[in-house]
Design an enzyme around this catalytic site. Structure first.
Site, PDB file in Angstrom:
ATOM      1  CB  SER A   2      -0.877   0.041   1.260  1.00 58.94           C
ATOM      2  OG  SER A   2      -1.819  -0.983   1.213  1.00 58.94           O
ATOM      3  N   GLY A   3       0.227   2.395  -0.194  1.00 56.68           N
ATOM      4  CA  GLY A   3       0.928   3.680  -0.101  1.00 56.68           C
ATOM      5  C   GLY A   3       1.221   4.298  -1.443  1.00 56.68           C
ATOM      6  CG  HIS A   4       2.821   2.544  -4.117  1.00 53.14           C
ATOM      7  ND1 HIS A   4       3.958   3.272  -3.877  1.00 53.14           N
ATOM      8  CD2 HIS A   4       3.115   1.268  -3.737  1.00 53.14           C
ATOM      9  CE1 HIS A   4       4.888   2.468  -3.382  1.00 53.14           C
ATOM     10  NE2 HIS A   4       4.399   1.253  -3.283  1.00 53.14           N
ATOM     11  CG  HIS A  41       9.049   0.969  -2.340  1.00 51.52           C
ATOM     12  ND1 HIS A  41       9.350   0.501  -3.585  1.00 51.52           N
ATOM     13  CD2 HIS A  41       7.776   0.602  -2.086  1.00 51.52           C
ATOM     14  CE1 HIS A  41       8.297  -0.148  -4.060  1.00 51.52           C
ATOM     15  NE2 HIS A  41       7.335  -0.090  -3.192  1.00 51.52           N
TER      16      HIS A  41
END
Ligand SMILES: Nc1ncnc2c1ncn2[C@@H]1O[C@H](COP(=O)(O)OP(=O)(O)O)[C@@H](O)[C@H]1O
Ligand SMILES: Nc1ncnc2c1ncn2[C@@H]1O[C@H](COP(=O)(O)OP(=O)(O)O)[C@@H](O)[C@H]1O
Ligand SMILES: [Mg+2]
Ligand SMILES: [Mg+2]
Ligand SMILES: [Mg+2]
Ligand SMILES: [Mg+2]
Lengths: 333, 202, 333, 202
Positions: free
Chosen positions: C56-58, C220
């Site tokens: 996650s996080g994109h 990242h």
């Protein structure tokens, strides 16, 4: 927060050069001031024109919302500064198809003076014009002085609803009445976690500790209601909803829409986390949520934080809110 | 004494020179309380007017409308808009006239003041350019002689600035500085002192 | 950079709760792992399924690109961590309408092992599957070792093109061939100005001076090609274009698309400034730019910076790129 | 000696206890070189397997497939996926069988090693869990007695860990630490030492 730019003086002109180059199917520069953007495909003859404008640095506000069922033209100034009256007048000239022009913009001194003046200028061109001024930020003045409030993300709802009314062929008085009704139905509040940097200033507009947040933040770094320790997302959302619902109480059966807006750097992941509490509060009030909006709709460049805008809908507002619209940043089908 | 577009051209020359001279001082005064662009606003506006000057029509109304538009074109700052508003108010009164009597000037200044007040929605006594214009209009209201009027205008605008210096700013960006503004000149008043002094040639 | 969150452990689950609540017309949770998202309206019977996934996080990557003419299902893990093989297998089961499933994802060890394993798991369900792995980041390995490159924003083009081919009714081998062709035609490079914070880590992934930037940044926080003083936008864009064009030279008459992507916090204003130089370089090479994309398409939460992805098009890729698609974050008409 | 699902259940009990005991140590070893989740991966996986244990079918293939799936469900980390891969390889070989001879174990370990190598694409000698399994498979290859095999396996896995300690990590998150990894145990080898020791009951 660091920025990618060339000479800060050229920030807005270079931005607009890229903006119109990327989206030629949506946006076009108009006139010779370099600061007026219009629809690539103008509105139909006889459609009321809707013009907005203000300082740069808020994309998609203002120019991003030019499109079908939205705005016809915008004048934009340097970052956070009003465009000139002449630029606004040019935008009004471009937007007029003979049915007159609504000026729809935020409650800021410079913008008001210049839009007023622009109105005087286009009088010479026999363009009829009206104005609706957004003043939706509940943090910026108490309810008794609601006319002094700043205009923030509520603009997005007003653009959408007024734009749909104009697209539907309503006349200038009707579009103005509907825009004013939308403006009156909006309440907003913002919370900032970090500032942004005006390119020509070169340093952040305000400073704030690593563990602090400012509740009631506007979209230019104006001071807010309180500054306190950074709280958990649910507590932030809860307090923001408290303030909105205090100012505009909801009754069981009310229909509303809510905009959970990033001020810029805050990613959508965090907006979704906030939305859980927002939705729970609306549900608890017995309100039905229509077409919630979550994303970057009205920003301050790379400011960190979020704002909520609540709009109470009647059948007329809801119909225009959910009507189709299209621009590079938003489309409703 | 009768004023024509030629009198206007000479005033423009003096005014432009005064603004170039005060460029840094006005920016600095505005920078202390606002966004530091007042010298920029005034020099840009006056340069544009200077460019127009040779081709200004004899109709004083049209001529002043052209000057007003120079301000609306070059700047979206408050002062530029207020200057344009004041000039447009005078232009409307003078539409169709190729000359104006000195004795009519105080009323024109008062008219500009009122139009600017309507535009900016500030009160008199609020430590703004309105107070400069108000002082000039009142000090010259009953005068008819050009020299006496010039003397009175130049004196009044300076006195207004001195009087307001000790007050708190209530309008525009300066307002957020509150008490800090006591003892500081309002940038817009400073500019108007230079403008009136240059027009009066004092 | 500060974040709005509750308990970091709940970040992804709370995010998905809000995500699916806001967009019920687009996305739906599937199965009982809580980490598989599928199309609200499944693809037609006989349409090849396309599955992606990763940490996650994109956003909008990965789950945001589920939609018509795009992906059918995604498995997502914790921030920057692979989902489990079982979650991936569930996504594949959901995406299969009988025509098989393409796994389309980025070149990361954990994702590869788990997607391989997921393939073994769905063998028991008689689901045929293929895989195309994106490895578009030119900064992450020299051309001779291109297979070792990281997968970054090139995914967006691969999702779009493969999705359109599947929507057009191509079979699994064809969709796989076309996806591989799209993947092979992409080159990306990124530049970061600041890091982001993984919620459970609580502090920025890397630190970088106020006047520094890192060229060749992944999504990242992996190290890049060089770290140097922050340069003007035109110089940054110029060097990034140099590196892309060195790796994939263009000839006069070539048709390309370019994605100018924000890593998160960098606002669209700055992307438009970068685009001027990007477009000038493509023009100078004699290439025709088709459907440029400028915005936040593949992010690292609140990381500051931008990436460029260049894709060289043939007639087949161009047709699928410009075909209609629709999801909450992107629609092509 | 013949092994059945009952033998598997006893091994699961010992293994789960070993992983609970080493929870902090494995997290710490992984935290020094990676993301510190190896203890979490192993305890979560073994707890899930323990829950399954009473209901495991007699078919050893089916039983081990269920164990493998417990790892794929509880974690997306590299080690969990590798464990599941190794278990699935063994499960495939034992499909349909309710018992297996001790003498077959070395080949099953070798098969797991190979499947895990195919999955992770690492070389032998790269300082990973593969080296632990390889050492066990080779040291036990020709043995047929249960006790002798248990002794040899426990010894080999510890020796492999000692031997690799002085090398540079070449795989996974640890690789970016380069020379710093000399003298440090590979977290995955540390875990496999505990696993083999617990299975061998040594
Ligand atoms: N609403 C107003 N009414 C009267 N005068 C005003 C008003 N706002 C600003 N001014 C005058 O304008 C001056 C500032 O002008 P300027 O620097 O152009 O403002 P800004 O850069 O904030 O737009 C003030 O010193 C004041 O004299
Ligand atoms: N590709 C690979 N091949 C073999 N073993 C590997 C591989 N990748 C990781 N490992 C083993 O897994 C251990 C790390 O596991 P884990 O903590 O689950 O990784 P991560 O958290 O990075 O996904 C390493 O110490 C190593 O023994
Ligand atoms: Mg100023
Ligand atoms: Mg200004
Ligand atoms: Mg780990
Ligand atoms: Mg891990």
């Amino acid at each position: 927060m660091k920025k990618i730019l060339n000479n800060p003086v050229d920030y807005v002109d270079e931005m607009l050069a890229g903006f119109t180059a990327v989206h030629p199917e949506h946006y076009r520069l108009y006139g010779d001031t370099g600061r007026v953007v219009v629809r690539a495909t103008p509105g139909a003859k006889g459609k009321v024109g809707i013009v907005s404008g203000g300082g740069s640095g808020h994309l998609p506000v203002f120019t991003g919302y030019i499109g079908t069922g939205l705005l016809d033209a915008c004048a934009i100034g340097d970052v956070f500064s009003s465009p000139s009256a002449e630029q606004m007048a040019d935008a009004m000239r471009a937007a007029d198809t003979g049915a007159g022009v609504l000026r729809l913009y935020g409650n800021y001194g410079g913008d008001i003076m210049n839009f007023d003046m622009a109105g005087d200028l286009v009088e010479f061109d026999d363009i009829r014009c009206t104005a609706v001024i957004l003043a939706d930020d509940v943090a910026s003045a108490p309810k008794a002085e609601a006319a002094k409030r700043r205009g923030v993300a509520g603009m997005v709802y007003a653009f959408k609803i007024a734009g749909a009314a104009a697209e539907a062929g309503k006349d200038l008085d009707e579009v103005t009445r509907i825009a004013q009704k939308a403006a009156d139905a909006c309440r907003s509040i913002g919370a900032a976690l970090s500032s942004c940097t005006v390119p020509q200033a070169g340093k952040p507009t305000f400073s704030i500790g690593e563990d602090e947040m400012e509740m009631g933040m506007g979209i230019h770094g104006e001071p807010g209601v309180w500054r306190d320790k950074l709280r958990p997302a649910d507590a932030i959302a809860g307090e923001m909803m408290d303030r909105l619902l205090d100012d505009m109480p909801l009754a069981k059966g009310d229909r509303v829409s809510i905009l959970v807006n990033s001020l810029g750097a805050t990613p959508p992941e965090e907006l979704y986390i906030l939305y859980r509490t927002v939705k729970a509060r609306l549900d608890a009030a017995g309100a039905t949520t229509v077409m919630p909006l979550v994303g970057r709709y009205a920003t301050s460049m790379e400011m960190t934080g979020a704002s909520f805008t609540l709009i109470k809908l009647d059948a007329e507002l809801e119909a225009y809110l959910t009507a189709p619209c299209d621009c590079a940043f938003w489309s409703v089908k | 004494m009768t004023l024509t577009v030629e009198t206007l051209r000479q005033a423009i020359t003096r005014l432009t020179a005064a603004m170039e001279r005060d460029f840094e001082a006005l920016n600095a005064a505005d920078g202390a309380l606002g966004d530091g662009d007042l010298g920029v606003t005034m020099t840009r506006g006056m340069r544009a007017i200077t460019d127009l000057s040779p081709s200004l029509p004899d109709d004083l109304g049209q001529a002043l409308l052209a000057c007003a538009q120079a301000f609306t074109k070059t700047s979206g700052s408050s002062y530029g808009t207020l200057m344009a508003t004041g000039l447009m108010a005078i232009a409307k009164t003078l539409r169709g006239k190729v000359s104006v009597e000195v004795a009519d000037l105080p009323a024109l200044v008062a008219g500009a003041r009122d139009a600017m007040q309507a535009r900016g929605k500030a009160e008199l006594g609020g430590k703004t350019v309105l107070d400069s214009l108000d002082a000039v209009a009142r000090a010259t209201a009953t005068l008819r002689d050009a020299d006496a009027m010039a003397d009175a205008a130049a004196l009044a605008v300076r006195q207004a600035q001195d009087e307001m210096r000790g007050k708190i700013a209530t309008i525009g960006r300066a307002r957020i500085f509150g008490e800090k503004t006591i003892g500081m000149d309002d940038p817009g008043m400073l500019a108007m002192t230079a403008i009136i002094t240059a027009i009066a040639n004092r």
